[in-house]
Every structure is written in C-alpha cells, then in structure tokens.
Design an enzyme around this catalytic site. Structure first.
Site, PDB file in Angstrom:
ATOM      1  N   ARG A 205       0.815  -1.233   0.000  1.00  0.00           N
ATOM      2  CA  ARG A 205       0.000   0.000   0.000  1.00  0.00           C
ATOM      3  C   ARG A 205       0.840   1.270   0.000  1.00  0.00           C
ATOM      4  NH1 ARG A 205      -3.071  -2.966   3.954  1.00  0.00           N
ATOM      5  NH2 ARG A 205      -4.698  -4.118   2.871  1.00  0.00           N
TER       6      ARG A 205
ATOM      7  N   LYS B 150       2.018  11.578 -10.647  1.00  0.00           N
ATOM      8  CA  LYS B 150       1.140  10.729 -11.459  1.00  0.00           C
ATOM      9  C   LYS B 150       1.918   9.486 -11.832  1.00  0.00           C
ATOM     10  CE  LYS B 150      -2.155  13.730 -13.766  1.00  0.00           C
ATOM     11  NZ  LYS B 150      -2.606  14.237 -15.081  1.00  0.00           N
TER      12      LYS B 150
ATOM     13  N   GLU C 103       6.995  18.993 -24.270  1.00  0.00           N
ATOM     14  CA  GLU C 103       6.383  19.277 -22.956  1.00  0.00           C
ATOM     15  C   GLU C 103       6.884  20.626 -22.420  1.00  0.00           C
ATOM     16  OE1 GLU C 103       3.933  17.437 -21.859  1.00  0.00           O
ATOM     17  OE2 GLU C 103       4.291  15.297 -22.234  1.00  0.00           O
TER      18      GLU C 103
ATOM     19  N   LYS D 231       5.375  23.458 -13.303  1.00  0.00           N
ATOM     20  CA  LYS D 231       4.661  22.224 -12.923  1.00  0.00           C
ATOM     21  C   LYS D 231       4.444  22.181 -11.413  1.00  0.00           C
ATOM     22  CE  LYS D 231       3.593  17.575 -13.600  1.00  0.00           C
ATOM     23  NZ  LYS D 231       3.660  16.377 -14.391  1.00  0.00           N
TER      24      LYS D 231
ATOM     25  N   GLU E 132      -5.897  16.848  -9.766  1.00  0.00           N
ATOM     26  CA  GLU E 132      -6.514  17.230 -11.045  1.00  0.00           C
ATOM     27  C   GLU E 132      -8.021  17.431 -10.967  1.00  0.00           C
ATOM     28  OE1 GLU E 132      -4.627  15.486 -14.554  1.00  0.00           O
ATOM     29  OE2 GLU E 132      -6.570  15.595 -15.556  1.00  0.00           O
TER      30      GLU E 132
ATOM     31  N   ARG F  86      -4.786  21.481 -12.910  1.00  0.00           N
ATOM     32  CA  ARG F  86      -3.812  20.468 -13.362  1.00  0.00           C
ATOM     33  C   ARG F  86      -4.185  19.874 -14.721  1.00  0.00           C
ATOM     34  NH1 ARG F  86      -0.403  15.904 -10.011  1.00  0.00           N
ATOM     35  NH2 ARG F  86       0.771  15.230 -11.833  1.00  0.00           N
TER      36      ARG F  86
ATOM     37  N   ASN G 233      -2.525  18.788 -19.610  1.00  0.00           N
ATOM     38  CA  ASN G 233      -2.848  17.790 -20.640  1.00  0.00           C
ATOM     39  C   ASN G 233      -3.164  18.421 -21.989  1.00  0.00           C
ATOM     40  OD1 ASN G 233      -2.567  15.350 -19.191  1.00  0.00           O
ATOM     41  ND2 ASN G 233      -4.402  15.887 -18.050  1.00  0.00           N
TER      42      ASN G 233
ATOM     43  N   HIS H 253      -2.945  16.318 -25.096  1.00  0.00           N
ATOM     44  CA  HIS H 253      -2.749  14.915 -24.707  1.00  0.00           C
ATOM     45  C   HIS H 253      -3.915  14.010 -25.113  1.00  0.00           C
ATOM     46  CE1 HIS H 253       0.669  16.504 -22.603  1.00  0.00           C
ATOM     47  NE2 HIS H 253       0.949  15.372 -22.002  1.00  0.00           N
TER      48      HIS H 253
ATOM     49  N   HIS I 104      -2.701  10.981 -26.890  1.00  0.00           N
ATOM     50  CA  HIS I 104      -2.895   9.613 -26.389  1.00  0.00           C
ATOM     51  C   HIS I 104      -3.634   8.763 -27.421  1.00  0.00           C
ATOM     52  CE1 HIS I 104      -2.453  10.765 -21.835  1.00  0.00           C
ATOM     53  NE2 HIS I 104      -1.309  10.726 -22.469  1.00  0.00           N
TER      54      HIS I 104
ATOM     55  N   HIS J 145       6.004   9.703 -27.062  1.00  0.00           N
ATOM     56  CA  HIS J 145       4.946  10.438 -26.366  1.00  0.00           C
ATOM     57  C   HIS J 145       5.021  11.937 -26.690  1.00  0.00           C
ATOM     58  CE1 HIS J 145       2.170  11.631 -23.206  1.00  0.00           C
ATOM     59  NE2 HIS J 145       3.093  12.462 -22.745  1.00  0.00           N
TER      60      HIS J 145
HETATM   61  P1  NAD Z   1      11.157   6.738 -22.155  1.00  0.00           P
HETATM   62  O1  NAD Z   1      11.108   6.534 -20.731  1.00  0.00           O
HETATM   63  O2  NAD Z   1      10.722   5.635 -23.054  1.00  0.00           O
HETATM   64  O3  NAD Z   1      12.635   7.162 -22.562  1.00  0.00           O
HETATM   65  C1  NAD Z   1      12.911   7.445 -23.906  1.00  0.00           C
HETATM   66  C2  NAD Z   1      14.091   6.628 -24.446  1.00  0.00           C
HETATM   67  O4  NAD Z   1      15.294   7.215 -23.977  1.00  0.00           O
HETATM   68  C3  NAD Z   1      14.122   5.178 -24.004  1.00  0.00           C
HETATM   69  O5  NAD Z   1      14.601   4.379 -25.059  1.00  0.00           O
HETATM   70  C4  NAD Z   1      15.125   5.203 -22.859  1.00  0.00           C
HETATM   71  O6  NAD Z   1      15.746   3.946 -22.653  1.00  0.00           O
HETATM   72  C5  NAD Z   1      16.101   6.215 -23.361  1.00  0.00           C
HETATM   73  N1  NAD Z   1      16.861   6.925 -22.333  1.00  0.00           N
HETATM   74  C6  NAD Z   1      16.399   7.413 -21.189  1.00  0.00           C
HETATM   75  N2  NAD Z   1      17.326   8.147 -20.592  1.00  0.00           N
HETATM   76  C7  NAD Z   1      18.421   8.093 -21.351  1.00  0.00           C
HETATM   77  C8  NAD Z   1      19.706   8.660 -21.258  1.00  0.00           C
HETATM   78  N3  NAD Z   1      20.044   9.489 -20.266  1.00  0.00           N
HETATM   79  N4  NAD Z   1      20.607   8.360 -22.215  1.00  0.00           N
HETATM   80  C9  NAD Z   1      20.266   7.558 -23.255  1.00  0.00           C
HETATM   81  N5  NAD Z   1      19.057   7.034 -23.427  1.00  0.00           N
HETATM   82  C10 NAD Z   1      18.141   7.299 -22.482  1.00  0.00           C
HETATM   83  O7  NAD Z   1      10.279   8.006 -22.615  1.00  0.00           O
HETATM   84  P2  NAD Z   1      10.044   9.449 -21.967  1.00  0.00           P
HETATM   85  O8  NAD Z   1       9.813  10.356 -23.105  1.00  0.00           O
HETATM   86  O9  NAD Z   1      11.059   9.792 -20.963  1.00  0.00           O
HETATM   87  O10 NAD Z   1       8.675   9.262 -21.160  1.00  0.00           O
HETATM   88  C11 NAD Z   1       7.476   8.979 -21.820  1.00  0.00           C
HETATM   89  C12 NAD Z   1       6.516   8.399 -20.819  1.00  0.00           C
HETATM   90  O11 NAD Z   1       6.267   9.354 -19.788  1.00  0.00           O
HETATM   91  C13 NAD Z   1       5.185   8.023 -21.398  1.00  0.00           C
HETATM   92  O12 NAD Z   1       4.803   6.761 -20.938  1.00  0.00           O
HETATM   93  C14 NAD Z   1       4.240   9.073 -20.838  1.00  0.00           C
HETATM   94  O13 NAD Z   1       2.933   8.613 -20.715  1.00  0.00           O
HETATM   95  C15 NAD Z   1       4.875   9.381 -19.527  1.00  0.00           C
HETATM   96  N6  NAD Z   1       4.544  10.699 -18.969  1.00  0.00           N
HETATM   97  C16 NAD Z   1       4.110  10.737 -17.697  1.00  0.00           C
HETATM   98  C17 NAD Z   1       3.831  11.954 -17.114  1.00  0.00           C
HETATM   99  C18 NAD Z   1       3.428  12.020 -15.674  1.00  0.00           C
HETATM  100  O14 NAD Z   1       3.029  13.089 -15.209  1.00  0.00           O
HETATM  101  N7  NAD Z   1       3.561  10.949 -14.930  1.00  0.00           N
HETATM  102  C19 NAD Z   1       3.978  13.146 -17.842  1.00  0.00           C
HETATM  103  C20 NAD Z   1       4.429  13.063 -19.151  1.00  0.00           C
HETATM  104  C21 NAD Z   1       4.710  11.820 -19.724  1.00  0.00           C
HETATM  105  N1  GLY Z   2       1.641  15.457 -17.266  1.00  0.00           N
HETATM  106  C1  GLY Z   2       0.366  15.760 -16.731  1.00  0.00           C
HETATM  107  C2  GLY Z   2       0.324  15.913 -15.249  1.00  0.00           C
HETATM  108  O1  GLY Z   2       1.290  15.693 -14.565  1.00  0.00           O
HETATM  109  O2  GLY Z   2      -0.674  16.267 -14.733  1.00  0.00           O
END
Ligand code: NAD
Ligand code: GLY
Length: 362
Positions: free
Chosen positions: A118, A140, A182, A224, A234, A238, A242, A245, A249, A262
C-alpha cells in the site's frame, strides 16, 4: 544546484536540478531512511548509470530490476516483475524504490511503489528531458492498458526528484526533441513570456547549450510545481497540463504503444488543439502558425498520422480520464499562454479539426 519545492503539506518534496547529482551521496542519504533499496531501470539506461547510483548507496542492501526498453513495457506485467522481486527479497514497508530512467520507468516504478504494501517511499531520477521537466514531478504514476494509455494508476508523490542534467548528454536527439514538446507546453498553457524565450532559444536548446537547457528545465519544473501544489489530484488547473494529450494519447494508442514517441504525439495534439481553438475564434491564424512553427523548429511532427481517420480518432478519444459522463472534454487555448479548463466541444468542429489540421507556417 537549484532546488525547487513541490508544496504539498506533509508530502512536500524537493526537485534538485543540476549537473552530477547522482554522484552526491548526501542527496541519497537525505532521502533514504531504510537499509533496503531497489533500483528500477531499463536495459538502455542501466549500463550507462546504474553502477554510479549503486556506488552512492553503500552500506545498504541494494536490489535491481532491469526491464526491457520501451513504452510497450509500461504494463501490469512489468509492475508484477517488480512486486515479484520485492517479495522474493522480503523487502519491507520502509524499503525505498528508485526509478532511474525516463517517463516509462518513472511511471511504472512509481506505480509499483504506490501499490507495494500500500505504498513505499520512492525517488525519481529522471534521465530524459521529458521526465526531468514533466513526468517525474507531480506524482502521477501509471501503467498502460491495451484500450487506453495510463488508464491504471495512482497519485503517489516521490520523496524527491534528482534531475541530473549531465545524464542528458547520452540522450538521443530525437528524445531531446520529444522532451521539448512538454517544455513548449508550459509556455502555451500558462507562461507566455517563457514561450517567447523558447522562440528565441530553440536553436540553443537543440544544440544542448547547458545554460539554456538548465533554464528550460528549471522554468518548466517551477510551472509544474505551482500547478501541482494548487491542484494535486486534477480537479481543476492540473488538467491544463494535458494540452494536446487527448489527441496525443489517441495517436499513441491507435498506432500501438511505442510507434511514436509520447512527446511527438503531444506535439501533434497541441497543433490539433490550437487548430480547434482557432475554429472557436480564440486563436487567430498567426497564433496557430506561431505554435506550429516553434514545434516544427523543435523537429517535432505537427500533422496527424495518415493511418488514423477522424472516426478512429473519435473512438480512441472516447477513452480519456478527462471525460465526464461519457462526454469528451478537451483542453484548448484562449490565447498563447492561457489554456482553458476541460470543455466539451461541438463535435462538428472537432471533426473539422480531425479531418483537416493543416498549418500554414510562413
Ligand atoms: P522513455 O522513458 O521511453 O525514454 C525514452 C528513451 O530514452 C528510451 O529508449 C530510454 O531507454 C532512453 N533513455 C532514457 N534516458 C536516457 C539517457 N540518459 N541516455 C540515453 N538514453 C536514455 O520516454 P520518456 O519520453 O522519458 O517518457 C514517456 C513516458 O512518460 C510516457 O509513458 C508518458 O505517458 C509518460 N509521462 C508521464 C507523465 C506524468 O506526469 N507521470 C507526464 C508526461 C509523460
Ligand atoms: N503530465 C500531466 C500531469 O502531470 O498532470
């Protein structure tokens, strides 16, 4: 090093931003209050940075879970792998989980931390620009479902975020550009001055000028942190994070997770949101062209993939967390620097955007 605070009462935490942070044992010591630590990373990032992180966790029982790379791995099955290992090692409730990676690992490991017994403490070490400016901040966490992205998740805040800017040196250019989507989003939704700054600095950012990148990360995180502090779960502002998005998405789900990055999908979605805002009379042609131009300069796609038609978009957009009572709601732009809260839009206008978002960039 710069420190920003996400102010959430007892759940407040710092975002540290600067070079070589993973080399500072005192940062780990400050936020880890257990002898058991698990680091979750993927097969790309682990060989680059895992040893350096483990070296600063001396004196603790350190376990690792190294997953294959990719958005298609942000699943319940991957979360189960983390649970399996935590249970096999009998990690207790005060164990700390470290997410070392981009948004995929951050969202997944954060979700696992939220669920295991939990909730156990976790630390975000974001290694992509996108994760440093967005996904690691705000709590998130989620995994994808075949029918909808991020549909299974929890709000769960980390103990701290270590945004080590040196880690971006190994990030592929395409991933850097995806992160810029972003960054540009913050300018569009609430920080018009930052949007202008980005227009002037886009080439410096693309050439990884350290000062420009640090400033962009700080300003993005500051935006942020303010939004999250005002509306953690949200219920209001917040949702503006999006922007683009819902379209984005739909593109990610429709093409198959991992087929488009993404940030790239969000860039297309922000152009579609801008186009719809123009159809509603809020933006003018010049505004829309300005937005599309900056995204294009950031080497991001600005038109939707030919594979998805309007009907498919509508079907996919019907699965979205902002929808209420089955009705689609979107974040749009009143002007550059001011987003709307989620609103329902006339379907014929939305269809017009989905059929024809062409941007005249001069
Ligand atoms: P990712 O985590 O897939 O990383 C992108 C690529 O870069 C991958 O191949 C990874 O292995 C590589 N990589 C990472 N760091 C590296 C480094 N320092 N050197 C070399 N390669 C590296 O993608 P992302 O763009 O970081 O994240 C996308 C994800 O984030 C999506 O799933 C999206 O839904 C999520 N997201 C979440 C939020 C949130 O608020 N939680 C907000 C925006 C996006
Ligand atoms: N990336 C959207 C949020 O954090 O709310």
């Amino acid at each position: 090093m710069k420190t920003l605070i996400v102010s959430l009462g007892q759940r407040s935490y710092p975002i540290y931003i600067g070079p070589n942070l993973i080399g500072q044992a005192d940062l780990f010591d400050r936020h880890i209050h257990s002898s058991q630590v698990m680091v979750v990373a993927n097969e790309t990032v682990a060989p680059l940075y895992l040893d350096r992180v483990i070296a600063k966790l001396e004196g603790r029982q350190v376990a690792t879970v190294i997953l294959p790379d990719g958005e298609s791995l942000k699943t319940m099955a991957s979360a189960m792998q983390i649970f399996d290992e935590l249970l096999r090692l009998k990690f207790s409730r005060n164990a700390t989980l470290i997410a070392l990676g981009g948004g995929v690992i951050g969202d997944l490991a954060g979700f696992a931390a939220a669920c295991y017994q939990r909730g156990i403490p976790f630390i975000q070490i974001p290694t992509t620009l996108l994760a440093q400016v967005d996904s690691s901040v705000g709590g998130k966490t989620a995994v994808n479902h075949p029918l909808g992205k991020n549909m299974i998740g929890a709000f769960y805040q980390p103990q701290c975020v270590l945004a080590d800017t040196t880690l971006l040196n190994t990030l592929p250019d395409r991933e850097l550009c995806a992160g810029l989507a972003e960054v540009i989003k913050y300018g569009l939704i609430r920080d018009p001055e930052f949007f202008c700054w980005l227009e002037g600095k886009i080439e410096a950012l693309l050439s990884r000028d350290a000062e420009a990148l640090s400033y962009a990360i700080e300003r993005s995180c500051a935006n942020k942190a303010e939004v999250v502090a005002a509306d953690e779960r949200e219920n209001g502002e917040r949702a503006t994070l999006n922007l683009g998005h819902t379209f984005g998405h739909a593109i990610e789900t429709g093409l198959g997770y991992g087929a488009i990055l993404h940030g790239e999908a969000v860039a297309v979605g922000m152009c579609q949101a801008a186009d719809l805002s123009r159809r509603l009379g809020w933006l003018n042609d010049a505004d829309v062209a300005r937005i599309a131009r900056l995204l294009k300069q950031a080497r991001l796609p600005i038109t939707p993939p030919a594979e998805l038609d309007a009907e498919q978009f509508l079907e996919l957009m019907a699965v979205d967390k902002k929808n209420v009572d089955g009705k689609l709601r979107l974040i749009l732009l009143e002007k550059i620097g001011k987003a709307t809260l989620p609103i329902s839009v006339d379907v014929s206008l939305l269809k017009a955007t989905l059929d024809d978002s062409v941007f005249n960039i001069k």
